[in-house]
Each structure stands twice: as structure tokens, then as C-alpha cells.
Write an enzyme that holds these catalytic residues in place. Structure first.
Site, PDB file in Angstrom:
ATOM      1  N   ASP A  61      18.357  60.738 -57.090  1.00  0.00           N
ATOM      2  CA  ASP A  61      18.522  61.347 -55.766  1.00  0.00           C
ATOM      3  C   ASP A  61      18.947  62.809 -55.915  1.00  0.00           C
ATOM      4  O   ASP A  61      18.468  63.690 -55.194  1.00  0.00           O
ATOM      5  CB  ASP A  61      19.574  60.571 -54.963  1.00  0.00           C
ATOM      6  CG  ASP A  61      19.272  59.084 -54.950  1.00  0.00           C
ATOM      7  OD1 ASP A  61      18.255  58.695 -54.393  1.00  0.00           O
ATOM      8  OD2 ASP A  61      20.055  58.316 -55.550  1.00  0.00           O
ATOM      9  N   HIS A  68      23.203  54.470 -53.148  1.00  0.00           N
ATOM     10  CA  HIS A  68      21.800  54.765 -53.467  1.00  0.00           C
ATOM     11  C   HIS A  68      20.940  53.945 -52.499  1.00  0.00           C
ATOM     12  O   HIS A  68      20.392  52.898 -52.832  1.00  0.00           O
ATOM     13  CB  HIS A  68      21.498  54.386 -54.928  1.00  0.00           C
ATOM     14  CG  HIS A  68      20.038  54.525 -55.277  1.00  0.00           C
ATOM     15  ND1 HIS A  68      19.362  55.726 -55.226  1.00  0.00           N
ATOM     16  CD2 HIS A  68      19.127  53.606 -55.677  1.00  0.00           C
ATOM     17  CE1 HIS A  68      18.102  55.535 -55.592  1.00  0.00           C
ATOM     18  NE2 HIS A  68      17.926  54.264 -55.858  1.00  0.00           N
TER      19      HIS A  68
HETATM   20  P1  NAD Z   1       9.874  46.042 -63.301  1.00  0.00           P
HETATM   21  O1  NAD Z   1       9.613  44.835 -62.465  1.00  0.00           O
HETATM   22  O2  NAD Z   1       8.725  46.840 -63.780  1.00  0.00           O
HETATM   23  O3  NAD Z   1      10.722  45.652 -64.573  1.00  0.00           O
HETATM   24  C1  NAD Z   1      11.892  44.903 -64.463  1.00  0.00           C
HETATM   25  C2  NAD Z   1      12.008  44.106 -65.739  1.00  0.00           C
HETATM   26  O4  NAD Z   1      13.245  43.437 -65.680  1.00  0.00           O
HETATM   27  C3  NAD Z   1      10.931  43.023 -65.895  1.00  0.00           C
HETATM   28  O5  NAD Z   1      10.313  43.170 -67.155  1.00  0.00           O
HETATM   29  C4  NAD Z   1      11.703  41.714 -65.768  1.00  0.00           C
HETATM   30  O6  NAD Z   1      11.167  40.692 -66.592  1.00  0.00           O
HETATM   31  C5  NAD Z   1      13.081  42.144 -66.242  1.00  0.00           C
HETATM   32  N1  NAD Z   1      14.186  41.323 -65.745  1.00  0.00           N
HETATM   33  C6  NAD Z   1      14.316  40.726 -64.542  1.00  0.00           C
HETATM   34  N2  NAD Z   1      15.479  40.061 -64.486  1.00  0.00           N
HETATM   35  C7  NAD Z   1      16.099  40.256 -65.676  1.00  0.00           C
HETATM   36  C8  NAD Z   1      17.333  39.822 -66.223  1.00  0.00           C
HETATM   37  N3  NAD Z   1      18.150  39.016 -65.542  1.00  0.00           N
HETATM   38  N4  NAD Z   1      17.651  40.202 -67.476  1.00  0.00           N
HETATM   39  C9  NAD Z   1      16.823  40.996 -68.192  1.00  0.00           C
HETATM   40  N5  NAD Z   1      15.624  41.433 -67.722  1.00  0.00           N
HETATM   41  C10 NAD Z   1      15.281  41.067 -66.483  1.00  0.00           C
HETATM   42  O7  NAD Z   1      10.912  46.948 -62.455  1.00  0.00           O
HETATM   43  P2  NAD Z   1      11.248  48.478 -62.691  1.00  0.00           P
HETATM   44  O8  NAD Z   1      10.280  49.306 -61.927  1.00  0.00           O
HETATM   45  O9  NAD Z   1      11.467  48.742 -64.130  1.00  0.00           O
HETATM   46  O10 NAD Z   1      12.625  48.583 -61.868  1.00  0.00           O
HETATM   47  C11 NAD Z   1      13.782  47.910 -62.302  1.00  0.00           C
HETATM   48  C12 NAD Z   1      14.904  48.085 -61.291  1.00  0.00           C
HETATM   49  O11 NAD Z   1      15.308  49.434 -61.197  1.00  0.00           O
HETATM   50  C13 NAD Z   1      14.550  47.676 -59.854  1.00  0.00           C
HETATM   51  O12 NAD Z   1      15.637  46.969 -59.275  1.00  0.00           O
HETATM   52  C14 NAD Z   1      14.358  48.992 -59.162  1.00  0.00           C
HETATM   53  O13 NAD Z   1      14.542  48.882 -57.766  1.00  0.00           O
HETATM   54  C15 NAD Z   1      15.423  49.808 -59.815  1.00  0.00           C
HETATM   55  N6  NAD Z   1      15.315  51.259 -59.704  1.00  0.00           N
HETATM   56  C16 NAD Z   1      16.464  51.965 -59.474  1.00  0.00           C
HETATM   57  C17 NAD Z   1      16.428  53.335 -59.375  1.00  0.00           C
HETATM   58  C18 NAD Z   1      17.675  54.134 -59.093  1.00  0.00           C
HETATM   59  O14 NAD Z   1      17.549  55.342 -58.830  1.00  0.00           O
HETATM   60  N7  NAD Z   1      18.869  53.582 -59.158  1.00  0.00           N
HETATM   61  C19 NAD Z   1      15.213  54.012 -59.528  1.00  0.00           C
HETATM   62  C20 NAD Z   1      14.062  53.262 -59.756  1.00  0.00           C
HETATM   63  C21 NAD Z   1      14.124  51.880 -59.848  1.00  0.00           C
HETATM   64  C1  LMR Z   2      14.037  54.879 -56.139  1.00  0.00           C
HETATM   65  O1  LMR Z   2      14.909  55.530 -55.586  1.00  0.00           O
HETATM   66  O2  LMR Z   2      12.903  55.351 -56.389  1.00  0.00           O
HETATM   67  C2  LMR Z   2      14.342  53.477 -56.592  1.00  0.00           C
HETATM   68  O3  LMR Z   2      15.617  53.097 -56.174  1.00  0.00           O
HETATM   69  C3  LMR Z   2      13.298  52.505 -56.202  1.00  0.00           C
HETATM   70  C4  LMR Z   2      13.312  52.225 -54.728  1.00  0.00           C
HETATM   71  O4  LMR Z   2      13.306  51.044 -54.357  1.00  0.00           O
HETATM   72  O5  LMR Z   2      13.346  53.163 -53.937  1.00  0.00           O
END
Ligand code: NAD
Ligand code: LMR
Length: 326
Positions: free
Chosen positions: A159, A187
Site C-alpha cells: 500500500d 490492509h
Molecule cells: P496462491 O493461491 O497463489 O498461493 C497460496 C499458496 O498457499 C498455495 O500454494 C496454497 O497451497 C498454500 N497454502 C494454503 N494454505 C496453506 C497453509 N495452511 N500452509 C501452507 N501453505 C498453504 O495465493 P497468493 O497469490 O500467493 O496469495 C497468498 C496470500 O497473500 C493471499 O491471502 C493473498 O490475499 C495475500 N496477499 C497479501 C498482500 C498484502 O499486501 N498483504 C498482497 C498480495 C496478496
Molecule cells: C493486494 O493488496 O493486492 C492484496 O492484499 C490482494 C488483495 O486481495 O487485494
């Protein structure tokens, strides 16, 4: 050769994992002199893909990558870890708010908190990326009471970077010119990106961008809803920019902050700026390379106070909801 730093990463076979691991292994966090061990944690269905990721890590022959463990056993994965990056969880789909994931993802962090407390190294520090990241971080922290509360972080750096990019574009300057960018709160779409205390080219942002209507009607909502905009465009949530933000979060926590500047990360609040003590909320932070502190003395106008209060309320509601599960 220095002793390796051990980094445990959950969700290592996911989208963010694929953008994150190779940069960490090439030295993007701890620099070109510091070897790393990677403990890559997945759930059982992710293990086949994770084996492929490990093959690719091997095939990079990274000079700094000392050892890679792949596992679906959390206790093994967190064993001896100095840093844990908790990414593994389900991302939201179009039309959802991040808070809608609490019921799906929240409980993951109960077990992970316990496992980290039981297995990680004494100096463990934890960054939670998986959404809703503030409350997931709070959940893990509450389930790992022996780990001090100043070792827990929730990622709002993406962000911050988004806000800096928007201000740079509007002001017609390079993004490097934008500093002192605070993201306050959750967030989520209640976060408050603080234009009024940001600086552009060293000057207060309001002296450079004199368009308050743009700040309120365009800048703030664009940053608050950028994640949803990426999902709408890509059909998938942000990954490369999220991995970059995770790297920058840890790097800035372990590097002294430039004089006069600060960065944003969710930390366990000490009550500063009227945020509820004990919640994990995003605040302006400085680091001396080892310890961090909340930057004090930032003036908040009534508009800011109202926005931060809304995010505080949402965080308390999320905490109340998840704490029913533990
Ligand atoms: P994704 O689905 O591509 O990958 C997630 C992975 O986590 C998968 O491979 C899944 O098998 C694994 N997984 C699920 N539960 C698990 C557990 N208990 N233990 C270990 N592994 C586990 O998702 P992604 O795009 O990599 O996103 C992951 C997370 O990050 C999401 O919750 C997304 O919303 C979040 N995210 C946060 C931010 C932020 O700014 N804070 C930014 C982007 C994404
Ligand atoms: C983001 O900010 O891109 C991540 O937290 C993914 C989402 O769900 O927005």
C-alpha cells in the site's frame, strides 16, 4: 562464510512464492554477503508443485542459497527459523473484501502461531502477508505468547509503494522523490494513506500537489482499492508487487532508516495516535537495523483522525470474530 539466516516461507508454491523465493535466494533481503537457508512450507496438495519450484531453485545455482527444505509439516518447516514469512492462505476473488477471507484463512494462523512458538529460533521475527494480514498476524501472535509482541509484522508496504507511485505520477517526479508515506490502519479498504504528512522532493506533499479534491476523491480510494483493481485486470491477486513489498518490508526492518524518513508496516500497537493498544495496525516506523520504534509527533488533522478511527473499529471487529475460534 557467515552462518546462514533461516527463512521459513508458507505458501511457497503459490503465486507470491514464485516471485519471492528466487529474489531472496539471490540476496535481495540480506545482501550479497549473507547466505540463506529456505524452509518452504506447503499444504499436501501443493507439494508436487513445490518439488518443481525446488528443482528451479537448484537450477539457478545461487551462490548464497545454502540449503532448501520442502515440507508440509509446519513443525519441521518452522524449526530453527530466524524469519517466518506467512504467505500461505487463500487469496480473495473479484467482488470480495479481504476481511471476507477471515473465516477461510483465520484459523490457519492459530496453528502456525503455536508451531512457530514451539519450533523457531529465539530471535524469530514474523511477517504476515496472507489476508486479512493484520488480523491473521494478531491471531498468530496471540497463539505464540512466548514470542515478544515487537517481533510480529503485517504487510502494508505494498500500500505504501502504491501510494508513493500515485503521488509521483501526479507530481510528475520519480518515485524516489516521495518519502514519509504512512499507511495507517488495516490492509483493507479502510486503510488511510496519509498524503498530508508525506513529502515530495523533501517538501510537504500539500505544497507540491495543491489539489485536495484529487487527494480525497482519487488518491485515497485508488490506494485503498488497488488490490481489487489488480484482481479485476489480471483475474488473480497481485503477486510480483506483493513479493517485492515483502522483501522491502524485511529489508527496511533490518536496515537503519534514512534520517527523517519512515516506512509503513503493521505492528502491535502501543496505543500511539489513539490506535487500540494490542491490535496489529499499520503505523509510521523507523528502524535502527535491529529494533524499531513508532515515529512520534506526526500531526493528524480531523479528516485523518476520522479515517484512522474507522480502521481501528474494523480491526477490533475482526479480532472479536476470529477470537471466537481460540
Ligand atoms: P496462491 O493461491 O497463489 O498461493 C497460496 C499458496 O498457499 C498455495 O500454494 C496454497 O497451497 C498454500 N497454502 C494454503 N494454505 C496453506 C497453509 N495452511 N500452509 C501452507 N501453505 C498453504 O495465493 P497468493 O497469490 O500467493 O496469495 C497468498 C496470500 O497473500 C493471499 O491471502 C493473498 O490475499 C495475500 N496477499 C497479501 C498482500 C498484502 O499486501 N498483504 C498482497 C498480495 C496478496
Ligand atoms: C493486494 O493488496 O493486492 C492484496 O492484499 C490482494 C488483495 O486481495 O487485494
Amino acid at each position: 562464510m557467515k552462518d546462514p539466516i533461516k527463512i521459513a516461507i508458507t505458501g511457497a508454491a503459490g503465486q507470491i512464492g514464485y516471485s519471492l523465493l528466487f529474489r531472496i535466494a539471490s540476496g535481495a533481503i540480506f545482501g550479497p554477503e549473507q547466505p540463506v537457508d529456505l524452509n518452504l512450507i506447503e499444504i499436501e496438495p501443493g507439494m508436487k508443485a513445490l518439488a518443481g519450484v525446488k528443482m528451479e531453485l537448484d537450477d539457478c545455482a545461487f551462490p548464497l542459497l545454502n540449503k532448501v527444505v520442502t515440507t508440509c509439516n509446519m513443525d519441521e518447516g518452522f524449526y530453527g527459523a530466524n524469519w517466518a514469512l506467512l504467505v500461505g492462505s487463500v487469496p480473495r476473488k473479484a467482488g470480495m473484501e479481504r476481511g471476507d477471507l477471515l473465516g477461510i484463512n483465520g484459523k490457519i494462523f492459530i496453528g502456525q502461531g503455536k508451531s512457530i512458538a514451539a519450533n523457531a529460533a529465539d530471535d524469530i521475527r514474523v511477517l504476515v502477508v496472507g489476508n486479512p494480514c493484520n488480523t491473521n498476524c494478531w491471531t498468530a501472535m496471540k497463539n505464540a505468547s512466548k514470542i515478544p509482541s515487537n517481533r510480529w509484522f503485517a504487510m502494508t508496504r505494498l500500500d505504501e509503494n502504491r501510494a508513493k507511485a500515485q503521488l509521483a505520477e501526479k507530481a510528475g517526479v520519480h518515485v524516489n522523490e516521495v518519502s514519509n508515506m504512512t499507511i495507517w490502519g488495516n490492509h483493507s479498504s479502510t486503510q488511510y494513506p496519509d498524503f498530508f504528512n508525506a513529502k515530495i522532493g523533501g517538501k510537504p506533499a500539500p505544497e507540491v500537489i495543491k489539489d485536495e479534491a484529487w487527494v480525497k476523491d482519487t488518491f485515497i480510494p485508488t490506494v485503498q482499492k488497488r488490490g481489487a483493481a489488480v484482481i479485476a485486470a489480471r483475474g488473480l491477486s497481485s503477486a510480483a508487487s506483493a513479493a517485492n513489498a515483502a522483501i522491502e518490508t524485511v529489508r527496511t526492518l533490518v536496515t537503519p532508516t534514512k534520517a527523517g524518513d519512515w516506512f509503513s508496516v503493521g505492528v502491535c500497537s502501543d496505543g500511539s495516535y489513539g490506535t487500540p493498544a494490542g491490535t496489529v495496525t499499520s503505523l509510521p516506523i523507523r528502524s535502527n537495523g535491529k529494533d524499531w520504534e513508532v515515529v512520534q509527533g506526526i500531526e493528524l488533522n480531523e479528516f485523518a483522525k476520522e479515517k484512522i478511527a474507522a480502521s481501528n473499529k474494523e480491526l477490533l471487529e475482526e479480532q472479536a470474530e476470529i477470537s471466537k475460534l481460540f
